[in-house]
Design an enzyme around this catalytic site. Structure first.
Site, PDB file in Angstrom:
ATOM      1  N   GLN A 133      -0.043   9.452  -7.367  1.00  0.00           N
ATOM      2  CA  GLN A 133       0.914   8.811  -6.447  1.00  0.00           C
ATOM      3  C   GLN A 133       0.916   7.293  -6.559  1.00  0.00           C
ATOM      4  O   GLN A 133       1.819   6.626  -6.077  1.00  0.00           O
ATOM      5  CB  GLN A 133       0.561   9.164  -4.988  1.00  0.00           C
ATOM      6  CG  GLN A 133       0.697  10.623  -4.666  1.00  0.00           C
ATOM      7  CD  GLN A 133      -0.177  11.006  -3.473  1.00  0.00           C
ATOM      8  OE1 GLN A 133       0.287  11.042  -2.351  1.00  0.00           O
ATOM      9  NE2 GLN A 133      -1.448  11.288  -3.709  1.00  0.00           N
ATOM     10  N   ARG A 134      -0.135   6.734  -7.129  1.00  0.00           N
ATOM     11  CA  ARG A 134      -0.243   5.265  -7.171  1.00  0.00           C
ATOM     12  C   ARG A 134       0.175   4.683  -8.522  1.00  0.00           C
ATOM     13  O   ARG A 134       0.202   3.466  -8.684  1.00  0.00           O
ATOM     14  CB  ARG A 134      -1.696   4.849  -6.885  1.00  0.00           C
ATOM     15  CG  ARG A 134      -2.134   5.095  -5.470  1.00  0.00           C
ATOM     16  CD  ARG A 134      -3.000   3.984  -4.912  1.00  0.00           C
ATOM     17  NE  ARG A 134      -4.075   3.582  -5.746  1.00  0.00           N
ATOM     18  CZ  ARG A 134      -5.360   3.617  -5.409  1.00  0.00           C
ATOM     19  NH1 ARG A 134      -5.704   4.107  -4.229  1.00  0.00           N
ATOM     20  NH2 ARG A 134      -6.290   3.170  -6.211  1.00  0.00           N
TER      21      ARG A 134
ATOM     22  N   ASP B 174       0.254   3.776   1.385  1.00  0.00           N
ATOM     23  CA  ASP B 174       0.076   4.429   2.684  1.00  0.00           C
ATOM     24  C   ASP B 174       1.070   3.946   3.751  1.00  0.00           C
ATOM     25  O   ASP B 174       1.202   4.578   4.798  1.00  0.00           O
ATOM     26  CB  ASP B 174      -1.349   4.207   3.202  1.00  0.00           C
ATOM     27  CG  ASP B 174      -2.390   4.930   2.362  1.00  0.00           C
ATOM     28  OD1 ASP B 174      -1.995   5.712   1.479  1.00  0.00           O
ATOM     29  OD2 ASP B 174      -3.595   4.712   2.583  1.00  0.00           O
TER      30      ASP B 174
ATOM     31  N   THR C  54       0.868  -1.174   0.000  1.00  0.00           N
ATOM     32  CA  THR C  54       0.000   0.000   0.000  1.00  0.00           C
ATOM     33  C   THR C  54       0.905   1.223   0.000  1.00  0.00           C
ATOM     34  O   THR C  54       1.910   1.246   0.724  1.00  0.00           O
ATOM     35  CB  THR C  54      -0.956   0.107   1.217  1.00  0.00           C
ATOM     36  OG1 THR C  54      -1.416   1.472   1.309  1.00  0.00           O
ATOM     37  CG2 THR C  54      -0.319  -0.246   2.539  1.00  0.00           C
TER      38      THR C  54
HETATM   39  O1  F6P Z   1      -4.586   2.533  -1.033  1.00  0.00           O
HETATM   40  C1  F6P Z   1      -4.905   3.414   0.001  1.00  0.00           C
HETATM   41  C2  F6P Z   1      -5.326   4.704  -0.581  1.00  0.00           C
HETATM   42  O2  F6P Z   1      -4.240   5.135  -1.325  1.00  0.00           O
HETATM   43  C3  F6P Z   1      -5.755   5.801   0.411  1.00  0.00           C
HETATM   44  O3  F6P Z   1      -4.754   6.650   0.854  1.00  0.00           O
HETATM   45  C4  F6P Z   1      -6.816   6.533  -0.348  1.00  0.00           C
HETATM   46  O4  F6P Z   1      -7.726   7.184   0.505  1.00  0.00           O
HETATM   47  C5  F6P Z   1      -7.452   5.441  -1.109  1.00  0.00           C
HETATM   48  O5  F6P Z   1      -6.437   4.528  -1.418  1.00  0.00           O
HETATM   49  C6  F6P Z   1      -8.167   5.861  -2.372  1.00  0.00           C
HETATM   50  O6  F6P Z   1      -8.646   4.717  -2.981  1.00  0.00           O
HETATM   51  P1  F6P Z   1      -9.546   4.626  -4.285  1.00  0.00           P
HETATM   52  O7  F6P Z   1      -8.625   4.241  -5.390  1.00  0.00           O
HETATM   53  O8  F6P Z   1     -10.521   3.553  -4.000  1.00  0.00           O
HETATM   54  O9  F6P Z   1     -10.134   5.969  -4.525  1.00  0.00           O
END
Ligand code: F6P
Length: 354
Positions: free
Chosen positions: A277-278, A129, A127
């Site tokens: 960020q992801r 996070d 994650t």
């Molecule tokens: O993976 C955790 C996270 O990055 C959190 O920090 C954030 O609130 C959430 O995912 C957002 O997720 P989604 O992709 O479901 O909007």
């Protein structure tokens, strides 16, 4: 010879493919295991969505972001007899173990499967996070920090040119790891984290003092999306929740920048980094972490040591009982334990506030 099912659940992050590749390559090369991939998180084992994972299938995926298996926030608890359906499918596919790559929600499900339904699981923490218990770092965190840091660097030059206050909103629902690390690395003038409710008067005081100093007429505030004000006025949530009951956050940057502008008269802007960020390619550290954890997870299955999570502690790969990474909710269900920010990082960052 054993059969393993691997899945990625929850929010995607860079490094998932590196972990899948490590699991598949090591399982086949070292043990001649048969590996199947479950598609779309826990929806895979629930609905029997599978694909065979060969060495060919994982070739070339090491540097790629996202997950070749897909992911979802599917919660078997929200489906009638969901856990029993997974148990049935595990039997049907003749699996000796599920390797679940996920954050607290995904690993909480693995905890229920292992501890209540006797389905053998090995967990790999991921994650951005970095809030999974019993591991110093999770897959994806390093890449997110690096993306956020480079955004802060970019925002610095524009904030400075325009004499502005810039609020950079980063992810971090329950924990301020990304905010603290990127804020430290990027030289933030203030960092707001969920672990420490902020006081808007104090923030304005710091900014006022800073802007009075010659040559410092701009400021960078890094705010975790889950940070809240101590008077309850700047606690920004939406009315939407995900399948695990988490409120969908977003908007602290908007609220905070307009409050600062209103109170101080300084021009303020915000940047919400969100899912940027992801995405993208994982850093070398994330690729190495994912690879080390993937290899260790397979070794555990080979030794019959299921019911464990692999993790990193003081630089070494370790394994801990699943029981240690979960706690029970009001209904007696296992949920992932949140690892909040080690405040030593915040205190160090604080030395540079203002
Ligand atoms: O993976 C955790 C996270 O990055 C959190 O920090 C954030 O609130 C959430 O995912 C957002 O997720 P989604 O992709 O479901 O909007």
């Amino acid at each position: 010879m054993k059969n393993i099912g691997v899945l990625t659940g929850g929010g995607d992050c860079p490094g998932l493919n590196a972990a899948i590749r490590a699991v598949v390559r090591h399982a086949i090369d070292a043990y001649s295991f048969n590996v199947i991939g479950f598609k779309r998180g826990w929806a895979g084992p629930l609905e029997g969505l599978i694909e065979p994972l060969t060495k060919y299938a994982v070739s070339g995926i090491l540097p790629k972001g996202g997950t070749i298996l897909g992911t979802s926030r599917t919660n078997p608890d929200k489906v009638e007899d969901g856990y029993l359906m997974i148990k049935e499918n595990v039997k049907k596919f003749g699996l000796d173990a599920i390797i679940a790559i996920g954050g607290n929600d995904t690993l909480g499900v693995a905890g229920n499967l292992q501890l209540k339904y006797d389905v053998p699981c090995v967990c790999i923490p991921k994650t951005i996070d970095n809030d999974v218990a019993c591991t110093d770092y999770t897959i994806g965190f390093d890449t997110a920090v690096s993306i956020a840091t480079s955004a802060i660097d970019n925002l610095h030059s524009t904030a400075e040119s325009h004499d502005r206050v810039m609020v950079v909103e980063v992810m971090g629902r329950h924990a301020g790891w990304i905010a603290a690390f990127s804020g430290l690395a990027g030289g933030a003038d203030l960092i707001l984290v969920p672990e420490k409710p902020f006081n808007i008067d104090e923030i304005c005081e710091v900014l006022k003092k800073r802007h009075k100093r010659r040559g410092k007429s701009f400021s960078i505030i890094v705010a975790a999306e889950g940070a809240t004000s101590d008077d309850g006025r700047l606690n920004v949530t939406t009315d939407k929740t995900d399948a695990f009951g988490h409120v969908i956050l977003g908007g602290l940057g908007v609220a905070l920048s307009s409050e600062v502008e209103r109170r101080l008269g300084f021009e303020a802007r915000y940047a919400i980094l969100g899912h940027i960020q992801r995405g993208g390619t994982p850093t070398p550290s994330d690729r190495i972490l994912a690879t080390r954890l993937g290899v260790k997870a397979v070794d555990l299955v080979a030794r019959g040591e299921t019911g464990k999570m692999v993790g990193i502690s003081g630089g070494s790969v370790v394994s801990v009982p699943v029981m240690d990474i979960v706690e029970t909710d009001k209904r007696g269900h296992y949920v992932g334990k949140t690892k909040t920010l080690d405040m030593e990082f915040y205190e160090t960052a604080k030395v540079f506030f203002g």
